[in-house]
Design a protein around this motif. Sequence first.
Motif, PDB file in Angstrom:
ATOM      1  N   ALA A 112     -10.760  15.354   4.348  1.00  0.00           N
ATOM      2  CA  ALA A 112     -10.254  15.255   2.975  1.00  0.00           C
ATOM      3  C   ALA A 112      -9.927  13.816   2.602  1.00  0.00           C
ATOM      4  N   MET A 113      -9.485  13.016   3.567  1.00  0.00           N
ATOM      5  CA  MET A 113      -9.151  11.617   3.288  1.00  0.00           C
ATOM      6  C   MET A 113     -10.401  10.752   3.137  1.00  0.00           C
ATOM      7  N   ASP A 114     -11.537  11.240   3.579  1.00  0.00           N
ATOM      8  CA  ASP A 114     -12.841  10.608   3.315  1.00  0.00           C
ATOM      9  C   ASP A 114     -12.818   9.090   3.561  1.00  0.00           C
ATOM     10  N   GLY A 115     -12.586   8.721   4.799  1.00  0.00           N
ATOM     11  CA  GLY A 115     -12.555   7.302   5.142  1.00  0.00           C
ATOM     12  C   GLY A 115     -11.168   6.713   5.168  1.00  0.00           C
ATOM     13  N   GLY A 116     -10.194   7.438   4.601  1.00  0.00           N
ATOM     14  CA  GLY A 116      -8.809   6.992   4.662  1.00  0.00           C
ATOM     15  C   GLY A 116      -8.201   7.393   5.997  1.00  0.00           C
ATOM     16  N   ARG A 117      -6.916   7.164   6.131  1.00  0.00           N
ATOM     17  CA  ARG A 117      -6.248   7.408   7.407  1.00  0.00           C
ATOM     18  C   ARG A 117      -5.185   8.476   7.279  1.00  0.00           C
ATOM     19  N   VAL A 118      -5.186   9.400   8.205  1.00  0.00           N
ATOM     20  CA  VAL A 118      -4.165  10.431   8.298  1.00  0.00           C
ATOM     21  C   VAL A 118      -3.257  10.103   9.472  1.00  0.00           C
ATOM     22  N   ILE A 119      -1.970   9.921   9.191  1.00  0.00           N
ATOM     23  CA  ILE A 119      -0.992   9.675  10.240  1.00  0.00           C
ATOM     24  C   ILE A 119      -0.120  10.914  10.379  1.00  0.00           C
ATOM     25  N   LEU A 176      -4.260  12.928  -3.573  1.00  0.00           N
ATOM     26  CA  LEU A 176      -3.584  11.670  -3.257  1.00  0.00           C
ATOM     27  C   LEU A 176      -4.590  10.560  -3.001  1.00  0.00           C
ATOM     28  N   LYS A 177      -5.694  10.898  -2.357  1.00  0.00           N
ATOM     29  CA  LYS A 177      -6.756   9.915  -2.114  1.00  0.00           C
ATOM     30  C   LYS A 177      -7.344   9.444  -3.441  1.00  0.00           C
ATOM     31  N   ALA A 178      -7.559  10.384  -4.367  1.00  0.00           N
ATOM     32  CA  ALA A 178      -8.124  10.030  -5.669  1.00  0.00           C
ATOM     33  C   ALA A 178      -7.176   9.153  -6.480  1.00  0.00           C
ATOM     34  N   LEU A 179      -5.876   9.285  -6.223  1.00  0.00           N
ATOM     35  CA  LEU A 179      -4.892   8.474  -6.932  1.00  0.00           C
ATOM     36  C   LEU A 179      -4.794   7.059  -6.378  1.00  0.00           C
ATOM     37  N   GLY A 180      -5.406   6.850  -5.215  1.00  0.00           N
ATOM     38  CA  GLY A 180      -5.417   5.504  -4.654  1.00  0.00           C
ATOM     39  C   GLY A 180      -4.808   5.355  -3.285  1.00  0.00           C
ATOM     40  N   ASP A 192      -6.428  20.017  -0.324  1.00  0.00           N
ATOM     41  CA  ASP A 192      -6.663  19.702  -1.743  1.00  0.00           C
ATOM     42  C   ASP A 192      -5.634  18.678  -2.237  1.00  0.00           C
ATOM     43  N   MET A 193      -4.392  18.800  -1.789  1.00  0.00           N
ATOM     44  CA  MET A 193      -3.387  17.814  -2.160  1.00  0.00           C
ATOM     45  C   MET A 193      -3.708  16.447  -1.558  1.00  0.00           C
ATOM     46  N   ALA A 212       0.845  -1.196   0.000  1.00  0.00           N
ATOM     47  CA  ALA A 212       0.000   0.000   0.000  1.00  0.00           C
ATOM     48  C   ALA A 212       0.881   1.247   0.000  1.00  0.00           C
ATOM     49  N   PRO A 213       0.706   2.137  -0.964  1.00  0.00           N
ATOM     50  CA  PRO A 213       1.500   3.373  -0.969  1.00  0.00           C
ATOM     51  C   PRO A 213       1.082   4.301   0.171  1.00  0.00           C
ATOM     52  N   VAL A 214       2.058   4.846   0.863  1.00  0.00           N
ATOM     53  CA  VAL A 214       1.780   5.812   1.929  1.00  0.00           C
ATOM     54  C   VAL A 214       2.584   7.079   1.625  1.00  0.00           C
ATOM     55  N   PRO A 215       2.012   7.983   0.858  1.00  0.00           N
ATOM     56  CA  PRO A 215       2.737   9.219   0.519  1.00  0.00           C
ATOM     57  C   PRO A 215       2.954  10.099   1.740  1.00  0.00           C
TER      58      PRO A 215
END
Length: 211
Positions: free
Chosen positions: A135-142, A87-91, A82-83, A24-27
Amino acid sequence: RRQRQMCIRDRKAAFDQIDAQGMAPVPRLYAFQDHVAPRQLSAAKITLPDQPTWTWYDGDPKNGGRPWLNPYSPVAHRYITDMIKELKALGASTVLLDGVQFPKRTSGASFGNTEYASQSKAEVLATFIASANTAMDGGRVILSAPGLAALGTDTTVYGGNPVTFGAGGVAPVLMPATLGSSLTAGDAQVAAPASHPYAVSYTHLRAHETC
């Protein structure tokens, strides 16, 4: 615009390749400690008190001083979130945020009179993290932060413990050589932490095992 579209395609291809390998990519994204964006986003940068169009630097530019995005600027918040959305839209399902802080030196800095002006440092950074989570809409912010800050002993640039800002997780940067002659976390103490990196990591994890 065409160059930007090519960059997005390249990133998407890189994300797809990582995903195809079962990873899993973690930018990693720098937030306010961004020394490039302030040169383009005049409304998002830290400025000078009597010169709202001038750029503030954290030191003499001739000696490596750099500009910063303004944690009190709604424009800066939107730019970074917005960035994150991109990143979320990219996967990306997880984003590692670094530089969610104020400069160590703020002499001569003006943060403006924005809608966040009444908030403390810790409050405005927590406000930003809340927007990042949305912004991550269900994703995770670390949130990446120095180990001492996460232990609550060196939080000047945060105005409080970054562990409490509301991120989905905290990634403490543990460098035993910077921890002095001893490290205290809760009821535990590690003498000569530079010589005992495992003990430092274990003590830090135990101190936050309920977070």
